[in-house]
Write an enzyme that holds these catalytic residues in place. Structure first.
Site, PDB file in Angstrom:
ATOM      1  N   LYS A  61      10.294  24.212  37.196  1.00  0.00           N
ATOM      2  CA  LYS A  61      10.780  24.891  38.400  1.00  0.00           C
ATOM      3  C   LYS A  61       9.673  25.727  39.051  1.00  0.00           C
ATOM      4  O   LYS A  61       9.845  26.912  39.332  1.00  0.00           O
ATOM      5  CB  LYS A  61      11.999  25.751  38.084  1.00  0.00           C
ATOM      6  CG  LYS A  61      13.206  24.971  37.577  1.00  0.00           C
ATOM      7  CD  LYS A  61      14.399  25.890  37.364  1.00  0.00           C
ATOM      8  CE  LYS A  61      15.634  25.108  36.930  1.00  0.00           C
ATOM      9  NZ  LYS A  61      15.500  24.577  35.540  1.00  0.00           N
ATOM     10  N   THR A 115      22.973  25.283  38.780  1.00  0.00           N
ATOM     11  CA  THR A 115      24.380  25.038  38.481  1.00  0.00           C
ATOM     12  C   THR A 115      25.064  26.246  37.850  1.00  0.00           C
ATOM     13  O   THR A 115      26.281  26.245  37.667  1.00  0.00           O
ATOM     14  CB  THR A 115      24.538  23.817  37.558  1.00  0.00           C
ATOM     15  OG1 THR A 115      23.697  23.968  36.418  1.00  0.00           O
ATOM     16  CG2 THR A 115      24.175  22.539  38.301  1.00  0.00           C
TER      17      THR A 115
END
Length: 224
Positions: A61, A115
């Site tokens: 990320k 999420t």
């Protein structure tokens, strides 16, 4: 891709990770190594897991100024990852430089919305609108920047797939039918995500914390 399941192997001990990956390697298509694993074991740990012969997904990320992200991409060339993540919210210049600096056989995918977040979390960061709208905006940005695809929840993957037919879509936060959601807020089953267009299904705790990880992986594989 014959088996879209990537085991999320975020464990503090390398030997534990090696043993788990060895148990399930016949029932998964690859291994996802995230920040916890990479910070604990570094390039050496990635090389060790890579010896099992499965594709490696480095879920780092990356999110920084374009030059720094490009440098990080170049630094991991030797690890030969099949997939690397960057934050799509880093902006077009960062995404373009990340893709340009990636290895020839590495897919670069943009993380849209974690999420573990919902719309209330988005609002608290100053982002209005729905989760769906936010993901679709970032998917368009990733596409325009030349990325291979995005990371999104199973709630958005069908809509994104409809707009980006040849995109590569990674879906985390998956839980088998009846499984506990844990810290995930927007979950679907692996089968639903696959049917809706997911290219890779990232599954962690339902396999790694099962009494019999190999059996758990087999059962999930059988639903696809």
């Amino acid at each position: 891709m014959s088996n879209p399941i990537y085991l999320a192997l975020d464990v503090p001990r390398l030997r534990e990770g090696m043993d788990l990956a060895q148990k399930v390697k016949g029932h998964v298509g690859g291994i996802k190594l995230g920040l916890e694993f990479f910070c604990a074991h570094g390039a050496h740990g990635v090389h060790m897991i890579g010896q099992l012969g499965l594709p490696i997904f480095l879920d780092l990320k990356l999110h920084d100024i374009p030059n720094t992200v490009a440098g990080a991409m170049q630094a991991i060339h030797m690890l030969e990852p099949s997939i690397v993540t960057v934050h799509a919210s880093g902006g077009r210049a960062m995404l373009e430089d990340a893709k340009a600096a990636a290895g020839e056989h590495t897919r670069v995918v943009g993380v849209t919305m974690l999420t573990s977040m919902d719309e209330r979390d988005l609002q608290r960061t100053g982002i209005g609108g729905t989760a769906h709208d936010h993901v679709m905006r970032l998917a368009e940005l990733a596409h325009d920047a030349g990325l291979d695809g995005i990371v999104c929840s199973g709630h958005e993957v069908k809509a994104v797939h409809n707009q980006w037919k040849d995109g590569f879509f990674v879906v985390p936060g998956l839980r088998p039918a009846g499984g506990a959601a844990g810290d995930q807020k927007r979950v679907v089953t692996p089968r639903q995500a696959r049917d809706d267009g997911a290219s890779v299904l990232v599954i962690g705790r339902p396999i790694s914390r099962a009494a019999d990880p190999a059996q758990a992986a087999r059962e999930i594989e059988a639903t696809l």
